[in-house]
Enzyme design. Structure first.
Site, mmCIF file in Angstrom:
data_model
loop_
_atom_site.group_PDB
_atom_site.id
_atom_site.type_symbol
_atom_site.label_atom_id
_atom_site.label_comp_id
_atom_site.label_asym_id
_atom_site.label_seq_id
_atom_site.Cartn_x
_atom_site.Cartn_y
_atom_site.Cartn_z
ATOM 1 N N LYS A 197 -5.842 4.826 8.441
ATOM 2 C CA LYS A 197 -4.756 5.638 7.888
ATOM 3 C C LYS A 197 -5.114 7.122 7.899
ATOM 4 O O LYS A 197 -4.236 7.973 8.077
ATOM 5 C CB LYS A 197 -4.413 5.157 6.482
ATOM 6 C CG LYS A 197 -3.776 3.767 6.490
ATOM 7 C CD LYS A 197 -3.372 3.286 5.123
ATOM 8 C CE LYS A 197 -2.688 1.926 5.238
ATOM 9 N NZ LYS A 197 -2.187 1.418 3.952
ATOM 10 N N SER B 210 0.786 -1.233 0.000
ATOM 11 C CA SER B 210 0.000 0.000 0.000
ATOM 12 C C SER B 210 0.818 1.283 0.000
ATOM 13 O O SER B 210 0.258 2.372 -0.146
ATOM 14 C CB SER B 210 -0.964 0.012 1.192
ATOM 15 O OG SER B 210 -0.246 0.029 2.408
#
Length: 338
Positions: free
Chosen positions: A280, A235
């Site tokens: 996140k 990611s």
């Protein structure tokens, strides 16, 4: 029995219960917001340009649940619980899972370098190094002879130039024939003999029982180093590409802003969906990010971008959430920043 001894006696089962709760693993994983980490200190392009602001990767902390972490996650808004089978593949060990995650990180680095250098007009080349072992099937001959993370670079003392070539060579053998594999493990070379066997689920095919991918190294000038330590998964690829490109070009794309984000990246620059976008966003907000890039997924109803917007509103974040589908879009947005 005096009062002091009675208290000590009663404390013993309490201590035992606490220890069991701490060390007994449940069949679940718990994830929570991780960190937003500046990329300039961990990515170095030879003679690269400096930047006023910073690009940041964002992470999710994940661990096997015990009783306490499970209960805490149930009570927390931005901690999530996942069954074991949702995280690890069927019959995949903890070691194999970790090896797979680190390989995904390595692959994301290669893609990020290729995208950034090509965008900067700099050619890239690859050096093929062999095949990388992702997992080993217990019922097949390679079990206990090869390990996840081994790099096989010769078979029967012959070099090969792709995983397809390796698979083709092995598949032409008859069941019972023995192969000599030369491999590297923790920077040490080894050699092992492995017999070919038919697959239990398909008797018409033979193999040795390993999952594998190409192991290759990118060659670029100027050189670039990425020290991702033990961070796994794909990611961070998109943010790696932004940082590398920024060091390759004289114009500072950060414009002095703190820019976080996430997303996988393919060699054609496409930015892909990731897990844990809500956590996140929390991590980036805590780190004081001004801008957050989120995968738009071509406007999908359940896209990372839409989840990021909801989370930012929920926590009262002032970050600007920017939807992106590809690397060129991100660069165009940065070029138009004041």
């Amino acid at each position: 029995m005096n009062k002091k001894l009675r208290v000590q006696f009663l404390l013993i089962p309490v201590v035992l219960i606490l220890l069991i709760g701490t060390f007994y693993s449940l069949p679940y994983y718990v994830t929570k917001p991780g960190m937003a980490k500046e990329l300039h200190p961990i990515i170095e392009v030879e003679n690269g340009f400096d930047e006023e602001g910073s690009f940041m990767l964002t992470t999710v902390r994940m661990g096997r649940a015990n009783i306490y972490s499970f209960l805490l996650a149930k009570l927390s808004d931005y901690q999530k619980i996942y069954p074991l089978e949702d995280i690890r593949g069927e019959e995949e060990s903890e070691e194999e899972y970790n090896v797979r995650q680190l390989h995904l990180m390595d692959s994301s680095k290669l893609s990020a370098i290729e995208v950034a250098y090509k965008k900067a007009g700099i050619p890239v080349q690859y050096e093929y190094k062999g095949v990388y072992v992702l997992n080993v099937v217990e019922s097949m001959p390679a079990h206990e002879k090869l390990l996840p993370g081994d790099r096989i670079f010769k078979v029967d003392n012959l070099d090969f130039t792709s995983s397809e070539e390796f698979i083709s060579y092995v598949s032409e053998k008859d069941a019972g024939e023995v192969l000599t594999l030369t491999y590297e493990r923790r920077n040490k070379e080894g050699e092992v003999e492995v017999a070919v066997q038919t697959f239990p689920e398909d008797k018409s095919k033979v193999g040795i029982g390993i999952g594998l991918v190409d192991d290759k190294e990118i060659q670029v000038e100027p050189e670039v180093e990425i020290d991702s330590e033990e961070i796994g998964g794909p990611s961070a690829g998109f943010m790696f590409a932004l940082e590398i490109y920024n060091q390759l070009t004289e114009e500072d794309m950060t414009r002095g802003y703190q820019i976080a984000g996430t997303g996988t990246i393919s060699t054609n620059g496409k930015i892909g969906r990731i897990g844990g976008i809500e956590q996140k966003i929390v991590a980036a907000d805590r780190a004081g990010a001004d801008i957050f890039f989120a995968p738009f997924e071509e406007g999908a109803e359940d896209s990372n971008y839409r989840a990021a917007i909801r989370t930012a509103e929920d926590i009262g974040s002032k970050m600007e959430i920017v939807p992106v589908d590809n690397f060129d879009e991100a660069i165009a947005y940065l070029e138009n920043l004041s």
